[in-house]
Design a protein around this motif. Structure first.
Motif, mmCIF file in Angstrom:
data_model
loop_
_atom_site.group_PDB
_atom_site.id
_atom_site.type_symbol
_atom_site.label_atom_id
_atom_site.label_comp_id
_atom_site.label_asym_id
_atom_site.label_seq_id
_atom_site.Cartn_x
_atom_site.Cartn_y
_atom_site.Cartn_z
ATOM 1 N N PRO A 79 0.794 -1.235 0.000
ATOM 2 C CA PRO A 79 0.000 0.000 0.000
ATOM 3 C C PRO A 79 0.827 1.286 0.000
ATOM 4 O O PRO A 79 0.495 2.242 -0.705
ATOM 5 C CB PRO A 79 -0.832 -0.126 1.286
ATOM 6 N N THR A 80 1.898 1.326 0.787
ATOM 7 C CA THR A 80 2.636 2.581 0.951
ATOM 8 C C THR A 80 4.048 2.522 0.377
ATOM 9 O O THR A 80 4.836 3.434 0.594
ATOM 10 C CB THR A 80 2.743 2.931 2.447
ATOM 11 N N LYS A 81 4.378 1.436 -0.358
ATOM 12 C CA LYS A 81 5.750 1.239 -0.824
ATOM 13 C C LYS A 81 5.779 0.867 -2.296
ATOM 14 O O LYS A 81 4.884 0.146 -2.772
ATOM 15 C CB LYS A 81 6.439 0.137 -0.012
ATOM 16 N N VAL A 95 1.927 6.854 -1.234
ATOM 17 C CA VAL A 95 3.205 6.142 -1.277
ATOM 18 C C VAL A 95 4.256 6.998 -0.558
ATOM 19 O O VAL A 95 4.484 8.140 -0.917
ATOM 20 C CB VAL A 95 3.655 5.876 -2.722
ATOM 21 N N ARG A 96 4.886 6.416 0.459
ATOM 22 C CA ARG A 96 5.873 7.165 1.243
ATOM 23 C C ARG A 96 7.268 6.545 1.203
ATOM 24 O O ARG A 96 8.216 7.121 1.713
ATOM 25 C CB ARG A 96 5.423 7.251 2.711
ATOM 26 N N ASN A 123 -3.221 -8.613 4.556
ATOM 27 C CA ASN A 123 -4.087 -7.577 5.127
ATOM 28 C C ASN A 123 -4.154 -6.333 4.252
ATOM 29 O O ASN A 123 -4.424 -5.239 4.734
ATOM 30 C CB ASN A 123 -3.584 -7.191 6.527
ATOM 31 N N TYR A 124 -3.886 -6.483 2.954
ATOM 32 C CA TYR A 124 -3.959 -5.344 2.030
ATOM 33 C C TYR A 124 -4.120 -5.879 0.617
ATOM 34 O O TYR A 124 -3.927 -7.067 0.347
ATOM 35 C CB TYR A 124 -2.693 -4.477 2.109
ATOM 36 N N ILE A 139 -3.035 -4.662 -8.378
ATOM 37 C CA ILE A 139 -3.844 -5.370 -9.378
ATOM 38 C C ILE A 139 -5.095 -5.989 -8.762
ATOM 39 O O ILE A 139 -5.787 -6.761 -9.418
ATOM 40 C CB ILE A 139 -3.017 -6.462 -10.094
ATOM 41 N N GLU A 140 -5.394 -5.641 -7.513
ATOM 42 C CA GLU A 140 -6.531 -6.256 -6.827
ATOM 43 C C GLU A 140 -7.553 -5.231 -6.328
ATOM 44 O O GLU A 140 -8.309 -5.517 -5.405
ATOM 45 C CB GLU A 140 -6.036 -7.073 -5.624
ATOM 46 N N ALA A 141 -7.578 -4.082 -6.947
ATOM 47 C CA ALA A 141 -8.454 -3.008 -6.452
ATOM 48 C C ALA A 141 -9.913 -3.441 -6.384
ATOM 49 O O ALA A 141 -10.649 -3.046 -5.472
ATOM 50 C CB ALA A 141 -8.311 -1.774 -7.342
ATOM 51 N N ALA A 142 -10.353 -4.254 -7.336
ATOM 52 C CA ALA A 142 -11.761 -4.654 -7.383
ATOM 53 C C ALA A 142 -11.989 -6.066 -6.865
ATOM 54 O O ALA A 142 -13.089 -6.605 -6.989
ATOM 55 C CB ALA A 142 -12.276 -4.543 -8.821
#
Length: 460
Positions: free
Chosen positions: A154-156, A211-212, A416-417, A421-424
């Motif tokens: 998610p953030t990387k 993204v951090r 847990n995220y 490619i799995e948004a839907a």
């Protein structure tokens, strides 16, 4: 009378003993007998004298190694190798570091040789590849949001700036893209020009402030011309949402001469200064798999990067059979990194499920035993975590398996995220994803089951 100082005498499974680092004598090789210390310390000389072929290997080693060794390597290059031969002198010099000749018995068991210069006899005769292995086993290419930019967590993100390295490792998880083609693997190619690809990566990061954390890799960032790399990093650091930048380079171990160059260290200092001003953590991640690879030059390069201002130098090794798959090997390496080079032991990844890697991979249960065995010896912050990089899941501590069938060697994992490619995909977080032990480590019934799966066409 002075009080007697107590000496700890408790017997332990592992005994810590500090060992002085030694640079192996490269003049023991016939081909480098006249190489001077000045030449050896030159990054340009190291790159110019990399061993890229059997002919060059023979020119360096000569009769130090028996004829069957060269034949064995040649067989592997033709039948199995997923990476072409590329060995910097610094790397080759750590093979059998104290031997003036190379008897076959020692060649077969030398840990650096075993993973950097595979031989056909290393590969498992029945199961050289797992039937579920794949070229891009982690699906990084599927998760590109711009060419070379993988958004998996998610953030990387992972930014692959270049598809080459100063050295090529047989177990490379990016064997699908990195390096030149081999007789068994035709490599993919980056289509865009570097400047255009870098612009697209930075544009994506500017438009996605969630993204951090950016891992700047390849390949190896040591193969990006410094001015080009500094330009990318300078622009990356100007993005307010970026708070962690990690430079991935095995060359810190394989070609430490690169990171000791005056212009490179001055550039690192400029980038580190900018990172500190903007509250960004700049770190270097390297890849050392055995204590034999930790030499004074490696320690000097790591310390020079720290003095130039990077926040930390961390090691991400790969757990491999016959290389470092014992508590002693992992602890010897970790203490050498920490005590002598100020490199923080960070991760040991289980070798990924790429083709022709079964002889390197260990079972999940063995990885779990190793994690247990190394606990309590190192400082907590420097106790490496052994992780399994599960396809479509990501890295997980080896004890996080959801289920584990040790007879068939199949573990399942959840996450847990969602990846990019799995948004839907409503079931992405609840779905169980499989990971597979090497078949030859299974009980006989498990091996027979897999043979039956293959015969029936159910394993593919």
């Amino acid at each position: 009378m002075a009080a007697e100082i107590p000496i700890a005498r408790t017997a332990q499974p592992y005994r810590y003993e500090r060992r002085e680092l030694v640079e192996p004598d490269w003049t023991r090789f016939p081909g480098w007998r006249n190489v001077t210390p000045e030449e050896w310390s030159s990054a340009q000389w190291q790159r110019a004298h990399c061993v890229k072929s059997l002919k060059q290997l023979h020119e360096v080693l000569g009769s130090m190694a028996p004829p069957e060794f060269y034949d064995d390597v040649a067989q592997d290059q033709q039948r199995f190798a997923t990476m072409s031969m590329l060995l910097p002198p610094q790397m080759l010099n750590t093979f059998l570091p104290h031997e003036a000749s190379w008897p076959t018995s020692k060649i077969l068991t030398d840990p650096v040789r075993r993973y950097m210069l595979p031989m056909a006899s290393d590969r498992h005769p029945v199961w050289p590849s797992h039937p579920m292995a794949s070229r891009d086993s982690l699906h990084e290419h599927d998760m590109w949001v711009a060419e070379g930019l993988t958004h998996r967590y998610p953030t990387k993100v992972l930014a692959e700036l270049v598809p080459t390295c100063p050295q090529y490792c047989g177990h490379c998880t990016r064997m699908d893209l990195v390096g030149t083609s081999t007789p068994t693997v035709t490599k993919l190619r980056l289509a865009g020009k570097p400047a255009d690809r870098y612009d697209a990566m930075l544009a994506y990061l500017r438009s996605n402030p969630g993204v951090r954390d950016v891992v700047v890799s390849g390949g190896d960032v040591a193969n990006v011309p410094w001015k080009q790399l500094e330009s990318f990093l300078t622009r990356l650091l100007e993005i307010d949402s970026i708070k962690d930048v990690r430079l991935a380079t095995k060359a810190l171990m394989g070609l430490p001469q690169h990171w000791l160059q005056k212009d490179v260290l001055e550039g690192v200092e400029r980038v580190a200064r900018q990172a500190r001003r903007q509250g960004v953590s700049l770190a270097v991640h390297t890849h050392v798999n055995t204590v034999n690879s930790v030499t004074p030059l490696v320690a000097q390069a790591a310390r020079a990067l720290l003095e130039a201002g990077v926040r930390d130098v961390r090691n991400q090794g790969v757990l491999m059979r016959g290389v470092n798959d014992s508590p002693e090997a992992l602890l010897d390496l970790s203490f050498a990194l920490l005590d002598e080079a100020m490199i923080t032991p960070y991760y040991f990844y289980m070798c990924d499920m790429i083709p022709a890697s079964e002889h390197w991979r260990v079972s999940l249960s063995h990885a779990q035993e190793l994690q247990h065995a190394i606990m309590g010896y190192l400082p907590g912050f420097a106790t490496p975590r052994i992780v399994c990089d599960v396809p479509l899941v990501g890295k997980r501590w080896v004890h996080q398996a959801h289920t584990y069938d040790q007879v068939h060697g199949i573990s399942t994992w959840t996450k847990n995220y969602r990846t990019s490619i799995e948004a839907a995909d409503e079931e992405a977080i609840t779905r169980e994803h499989p990971y597979y032990d090497p078949i030859d480590t299974l009980p006989e019934s498990g091996q027979q089951w897999w043979a039956a799966q293959i015969d029936s066409g159910r394993a593919s």
